[in-house]
Design an enzyme around this catalytic site. Structure first.
Site, PDB file in Angstrom:
ATOM      1  N   ASP A 142      18.785  39.719  60.747  1.00  0.00           N
ATOM      2  CA  ASP A 142      19.945  40.549  61.052  1.00  0.00           C
ATOM      3  C   ASP A 142      21.125  39.710  61.586  1.00  0.00           C
ATOM      4  O   ASP A 142      21.491  39.841  62.753  1.00  0.00           O
ATOM      5  CB  ASP A 142      19.522  41.606  62.088  1.00  0.00           C
ATOM      6  CG  ASP A 142      20.522  42.712  62.303  1.00  0.00           C
ATOM      7  OD1 ASP A 142      21.426  42.866  61.477  1.00  0.00           O
ATOM      8  OD2 ASP A 142      20.378  43.439  63.313  1.00  0.00           O
ATOM      9  N   GLU A 191      29.743  43.577  62.943  1.00  0.00           N
ATOM     10  CA  GLU A 191      28.959  44.715  62.445  1.00  0.00           C
ATOM     11  C   GLU A 191      28.214  45.405  63.578  1.00  0.00           C
ATOM     12  O   GLU A 191      28.113  46.634  63.617  1.00  0.00           O
ATOM     13  CB  GLU A 191      27.968  44.234  61.375  1.00  0.00           C
ATOM     14  CG  GLU A 191      27.218  45.362  60.659  1.00  0.00           C
ATOM     15  CD  GLU A 191      25.843  45.647  61.242  1.00  0.00           C
ATOM     16  OE1 GLU A 191      25.171  46.563  60.742  1.00  0.00           O
ATOM     17  OE2 GLU A 191      25.446  44.961  62.202  1.00  0.00           O
ATOM     18  N   GLU A 192      27.687  44.622  64.491  1.00  0.00           N
ATOM     19  CA  GLU A 192      26.848  45.169  65.548  1.00  0.00           C
ATOM     20  C   GLU A 192      27.662  45.937  66.594  1.00  0.00           C
ATOM     21  O   GLU A 192      28.799  45.585  66.912  1.00  0.00           O
ATOM     22  CB  GLU A 192      26.085  44.043  66.256  1.00  0.00           C
ATOM     23  CG  GLU A 192      25.175  43.236  65.349  1.00  0.00           C
ATOM     24  CD  GLU A 192      23.923  43.997  64.923  1.00  0.00           C
ATOM     25  OE1 GLU A 192      23.798  45.203  65.237  1.00  0.00           O
ATOM     26  OE2 GLU A 192      23.065  43.383  64.274  1.00  0.00           O
ATOM     27  N   ASP A 238      21.274  43.175  54.026  1.00  0.00           N
ATOM     28  CA  ASP A 238      21.063  43.292  55.469  1.00  0.00           C
ATOM     29  C   ASP A 238      19.566  43.372  55.746  1.00  0.00           C
ATOM     30  O   ASP A 238      18.796  43.926  54.951  1.00  0.00           O
ATOM     31  CB  ASP A 238      21.761  44.538  56.012  1.00  0.00           C
ATOM     32  CG  ASP A 238      22.061  44.461  57.511  1.00  0.00           C
ATOM     33  OD1 ASP A 238      21.653  43.468  58.159  1.00  0.00           O
ATOM     34  OD2 ASP A 238      22.712  45.384  58.038  1.00  0.00           O
ATOM     35  N   HIS A 358      16.309  44.245  66.145  1.00  0.00           N
ATOM     36  CA  HIS A 358      16.955  44.303  67.456  1.00  0.00           C
ATOM     37  C   HIS A 358      16.027  43.902  68.603  1.00  0.00           C
ATOM     38  O   HIS A 358      16.207  44.332  69.750  1.00  0.00           O
ATOM     39  CB  HIS A 358      17.558  45.686  67.719  1.00  0.00           C
ATOM     40  CG  HIS A 358      18.863  45.876  67.001  1.00  0.00           C
ATOM     41  ND1 HIS A 358      19.725  46.908  67.287  1.00  0.00           N
ATOM     42  CD2 HIS A 358      19.466  45.157  66.015  1.00  0.00           C
ATOM     43  CE1 HIS A 358      20.806  46.821  66.503  1.00  0.00           C
ATOM     44  NE2 HIS A 358      20.653  45.757  65.723  1.00  0.00           N
TER      45      HIS A 358
END
Length: 420
Positions: A142, A191-192, A238, A358
């Site tokens: 990621d 993006e995050e 992704d 994550h």
């Protein structure tokens, strides 16, 4: 109005036929010649992947270092590619009144005879930023791996693009009718989410770039009216790099492109060119993905028990899908600002998400490197077919992993696939 769904299906079918007409398959010989990344994806010393495996929160030294990694690679290895930076700033829930800088990189290559506004572009996309929390998060799947894959793809097709366009020029080009098709790569920032995924705390770079591309304008006589309209297909990678991914087809309008990529996967597997296949299983493989997400809210899906005759796990599991449920609206990602403006999207993201999603375990040590290698070869093959590079790929190329001539053990005569 009772027949509207049938009419729509017929229109989509006609659209698929039109778009597929410009897509040509690679021969078996060309598939065998597709290079793998080899040591360039080594998590410690690989020149493509390892420099990305560091915290790269927007605006931090790590982010700048990774930007420079991309720029240095293309300047030194692929100088024919054009490098552009698109900058923006935004306040975030985590930074209060302080603006955070976001830097998108747009790296492109068009036919040498094509002027701005005359080339469509296959657009390959990944985000390069990483989570700000937990501190020290590396984000291997990621999305360091997707970024490294796109670097590998560009390097793998570069010489073939040159050869194709030189041949076209030598044969004489009618600039009004000839192929004006280029390719571009977006490395997107921001993006995050900085706190909680919302429409305003996420995809900072993508939102800025989509708006700027939409507001741009080409000359009145151009084929395309703005930069956004040049995107023929937005292919977003992704969360790639964990073992046994299952990627559904998210959008009806690009299901035909999903099927083309699935066909490349099927042919590569049939030639035993996938390192993650049952025939070449790795004893060091990471644990399979099991957990779904909340950030991009996706339902759980099961990997088929028998995906092929050799019991291979298949990445693209819905090639035979003809209807039913399309999940495109359920996952928030960098494609959304572009899709909202009418851009066609092929979203390559596993569902369910990798179990390291994550978590601090999303690092190089938890990657399944055979799977990473297979994704790089698959995306390269799809890109080569989209750019119609059959006959121009280097069929004497050797594997970067072991130096073996990939065609040395090919005993059957080559059979070229017919153009679709």
């Amino acid at each position: 109005m009772a027949h509207t769904p049938n009419i729509l299906q017929a229109l989509f079918h006609l659209l698929f036929i039109y778009l597929a007409a410009g897509y040509s398959t690679l021969s078996e010989r060309s598939l065998r010649a597709l290079p793998g990344p080899g040591d360039d994806f080594n998590i410690k010393t690989g020149k493509l992947l390892s420099p990305i495996l560091q915290p790269r929160v927007p605006g931090t030294p790590g982010s700048i270092a990774v930007q420079n990694h991309f720029i240095d690679f293309f300047k030194t290895t692929l100088p024919a590619w054009k490098i552009e930076l698109q900058n923006s700033t935004s306040k975030t829930p985590a930074t209060g009144d302080r603006d955070v800088p976001f830097v998108n990189l747009i790296i492109s290559r068009d036919p040498p005879w094509s002027a701005p506004g005359f080339s469509s572009r296959l657009t390959l996309v990944a985000h390069y930023d990483s989570l700000s929390v937990p501190e020290g998060f590396l984000g291997a799947v990621d999305s360091a791996v997707p970024c490294a894959i796109l670097m590998h793809v560009a390097r793998s097709i570069d010489a073939a693009l040159t050869a194709k366009w030189e041949r076209m020029q030598a044969d004489g080009i009618d600039s009004e009718f000839e192929d004006h098709q280029g390719v571009q790569i977006f490395f997107l920032d921001g993006e995050e989410a900085f706190k909680t995924w919302t429409d305003t705390d996420s995809v900072y770079g993508a939102r800025s770039l989509a708006a700027e591309m939409e507001s741009s304008a080409f000359a009145a006589q151009s084929t395309f009216h703005n930069a956004l309209s040049t995107i023929s297909l937005f292919v977003l990678l992704d969360l790639l790099g964990a073992k046994n991914p299952t990627v559904p087809s998210f959008f009806m309008t690009t299901h035909w492109a999903y099927q083309k990529m699935a066909s490349v996967e099927k042919r590569l597997r049939s030639l035993s060119l996938f390192e993650s296949s049952a025939k070449a299983a790795s004893p060091k493989a990471a644990s399979p993905s099991k957990k779904a997400s909340s950030k991009k809210a996706s339902p759980k899906r099961k990997t088929p028990k028998k995906a092929s005759k050799r019991n291979d796990p298949v990445f693209l599991t819905e090639a035979d899908k003809t209807g039913g449920r399309w999940l495109g609206g359920m996952i928030g990602d960098d494609h959304v600002p572009f899709m909202e403006r009418g851009v066609e999207v092929l979203h390559i993201i596993p569902t369910p998400f990798p179990h390291v999603w994550h978590k601090m375990e999303d690092d190089g040590a938890h990657l399944d490197l055979p799977t990473v290698t297979d994704w790089s070869r698959l995306i390269t093959g799809f890109t080569a077919e989209w750019m119609e590079l059959e006959g121009f790929m280097n069929t004497t190329q050797t594997s970067s992993k072991n130096g073996r001539d990939l065609n040395a053990d090919e005993s059957r005569p080559t059979k070229d696939k017919s153009e679709l």
